[in-house]
Design an enzyme around this catalytic site. Structure first.
Site, mmCIF file in Angstrom:
data_model
loop_
_atom_site.group_PDB
_atom_site.id
_atom_site.type_symbol
_atom_site.label_atom_id
_atom_site.label_comp_id
_atom_site.label_asym_id
_atom_site.label_seq_id
_atom_site.Cartn_x
_atom_site.Cartn_y
_atom_site.Cartn_z
ATOM 1 N N TYR A 28 15.972 30.368 6.627
ATOM 2 C CA TYR A 28 15.029 31.018 7.001
ATOM 3 C C TYR A 28 14.892 31.081 8.622
ATOM 4 O O TYR A 28 15.353 30.205 9.153
ATOM 5 C CB TYR A 28 13.497 30.406 6.575
ATOM 6 C CG TYR A 28 13.179 30.387 5.101
ATOM 7 C CD1 TYR A 28 13.020 31.509 4.692
ATOM 8 C CD2 TYR A 28 13.050 29.283 4.223
ATOM 9 C CE1 TYR A 28 12.707 31.740 3.090
ATOM 10 C CE2 TYR A 28 12.837 29.240 3.091
ATOM 11 C CZ TYR A 28 12.649 30.470 2.431
ATOM 12 O OH TYR A 28 12.224 30.583 1.186
ATOM 13 N N LYS A 67 0.827 -1.166 -0.075
ATOM 14 C CA LYS A 67 -0.117 0.129 -0.071
ATOM 15 C C LYS A 67 0.914 1.153 -0.062
ATOM 16 O O LYS A 67 2.146 1.068 0.246
ATOM 17 C CB LYS A 67 -0.879 0.072 1.229
ATOM 18 C CG LYS A 67 -0.172 -0.006 2.604
ATOM 19 C CD LYS A 67 -1.164 -0.240 3.968
ATOM 20 C CE LYS A 67 -0.421 -0.398 4.950
ATOM 21 N NZ LYS A 67 -1.220 -0.680 6.278
HETATM 22 C C1 LIG Z 1 -0.438 -1.746 6.983
HETATM 23 C C2 LIG Z 1 -1.010 -3.038 7.313
HETATM 24 C C3 LIG Z 1 -0.109 -4.039 7.437
HETATM 25 C C4 LIG Z 1 1.298 -4.207 7.568
HETATM 26 O O1 LIG Z 1 1.865 -3.476 8.492
HETATM 27 P P1 LIG Z 1 3.448 -3.501 8.905
HETATM 28 O O2 LIG Z 1 3.447 -2.990 10.437
HETATM 29 O O3 LIG Z 1 3.807 -2.431 8.023
HETATM 30 O O4 LIG Z 1 3.900 -4.970 8.561
HETATM 31 C C5 LIG Z 1 -0.674 -5.271 7.745
HETATM 32 N N1 LIG Z 1 -1.997 -5.247 8.018
HETATM 33 C C6 LIG Z 1 -3.113 -4.357 7.857
HETATM 34 C C7 LIG Z 1 -4.618 -4.450 8.146
HETATM 35 C C8 LIG Z 1 -2.401 -2.911 7.291
HETATM 36 O O5 LIG Z 1 -3.239 -2.158 7.191
#
Ligand SMILES: *Cc1c(COP(=O)(O)O)cnc(C)c1O
Length: 390
Positions: free
Chosen positions: A275, A43
């Site tokens: 800045y 994702k």
């Molecule tokens: C993002 C997510 C993961 C992965 O989590 P990590 O801590 O990056 O391994 C797994 N399951 C769900 C439902 C998620 O939203």
């Protein structure tokens, strides 16, 4: 070695993504959790690394599933020709179900309306085989999912629908990164009870799953049939406190962040920089300008916290406020030996290793008051990604 670039032709600032490291990380996680299987979570554009190349590298390393947050992200994978099951980690909106079915994505469902929308779309599309779906139980994270009892009922309902196939049943852990916290065991007990009730009802999904990276690494009880790993796939620890844990030994960060010095000034003691003029030189110094800033994902509040970059294999402090497009680096007094001087075009490592030094995403996260996840996801599309593989 093959290197490909997706955007940005001229600017001397880029992220390098090591696809061999990603494959090796996927293989290491696959070995660790076997006989459970690996769902590579890609994702948010593969946590900033690039979803499509990450998905392919993870599959080469043994990942059998891919996980994404959005239907759009699943469609992107399919449009690029990525095969294999893709789990949408939350319930798609009803208007998105057509794309779910079209692209053969696996939706997560946890409401009666979601089940109806998915079933309706299967009928409408004329798809002949039932659509595999996963039902999600909320065992205590309270983000998405149905209460365990309701999730069991929904799963039984899914199993009874001719348009749908109950392919999976899962939950998500809230505190798996804290290995001492008993809440993970409480969540698992609730989940195991729900799984047992499903089984008593004669329903047995192929994939029961609960673990994120921290679960997969540190709570063997959570591994079940499938683990959903994101951060560990990218070679980063789920939490700073356990960065040195033995289970992380075979994982290495896949992303490094680079730039080249664009401009060099010799400035007098007492001059103040950037800045707000918040950084004051206490001796005559060489100041290097590096063309990367907060619009690229370098957190602006790094400057207040003594952050460093690597130039010539040495740590050098950021000098003054991070600006939108540029940072300044205090390279100290001009060295007597001209070959030690910094110059326009010199390599700067913001994240990664140079010489014997290394700066990781957790170091930035610590200074910026966040977690490594937000650092890598925050690298903006303006930063070209260079993909390396042997
Ligand atoms: C993002 C997510 C993961 C992965 O989590 P990590 O801590 O990056 O391994 C797994 N399951 C769900 C439902 C998620 O939203």
């Amino acid at each position: 070695m093959r290197t490909t670039t997706t955007v940005g032709r001229w600017r001397p600032a880029w992220a390098e993504v090591d696809l061999d490291a990603l494959s090796a990380n996927a293989a290491a996680l696959t070995r660790l959790v076997a006989p459970s299987q690996l769902c590579a979570v890609v994702k948010a554009d593969g946590y900033g690394h690039g979803a499509v190349p990450v998905a392919r590298a993870a599959q080469r390393g043994g990942a059998t599933w891919l996980g994404v947050a959005l239907v759009e992200e699943g469609v992107e994978l399919r449009d690029a020709g990525v095969k294999g099951p893709v789990l949408i980690l939350s319930e798609p909106t009803p208007p998105a179900m057509a794309a779910v079915v079209d692209c053969d994505l696996t939706p997560t469902l946890y409401t009666p309306g979601g089940i109806d929308a998915a079933a309706q779309e299967v009928r409408r599309s004329g798809r002949s085989a039932p659509l595999p779906v996963h039902v999600k139980a909320d065992t205590g994270m309270h983000r998405v999912g149905a209460d365990p009892d309701a999730a069991v009922a929904l799963a039984i309902e899914v199993a009874a629908r001719p348009e749908l196939e109950l392919d999976g049943f899962f939950t998500h852990l809230a505190v798996a990164d804290d290995v001492e916290d008993p809440y993970t065991d409480e969540q698992m007990a609730r989940f195991e009870t729900a799984c047992a009730r499903l089984s008593d009802a004669g329903v047995s999904p192929r994939w029961c799953h609960a673990a994120n990276s921290a679960g997969a690494l540190w709570h063997p009880r959570t591994r079940l049939d499938l683990v959903r790993c994101g951060i560990s796939l990218y070679g980063l620890a789920p939490c700073e406190a356990r960065m040195a844990a033995a289970e992380l030994r075979d994982l290495r960060p896949a992303l490094s962040l680079h730039a080249r010095i664009a401009h060099v000034r010799c400035l007098d003691a007492g001059e103040r920089l950037s800045y707000g003029l918040r950084y004051r030189l206490d001796r005559p110094s060489v100041v290097a300008t590096v063309p990367i800033g907060y619009a690229d994902g370098v957190p602006r509040n790094l400057s207040a916290a003594g952050a460093e970059v690597l130039i010539g294999g040495r740590r050098r402090p950021l000098a003054g406020t991070v600006t939108m497009d540029q940072i300044l680096v205090d390279c100290g007094p001009e060295p007597a030996d001209p070959s030690d001087r910094v110059a326009v075009g010199d390599d700067v490592v913001l994240l990664g290793a140079q010489g014997g030094e290394a700066i990781g995403a957790w170091e930035w996260a610590g200074r910026a008051g966040t977690i490594s996840y937000e650092i890598v996801c925050g690298l903006s599309p303006r930063v070209p990604r260079h993909y390396r593989e042997m």
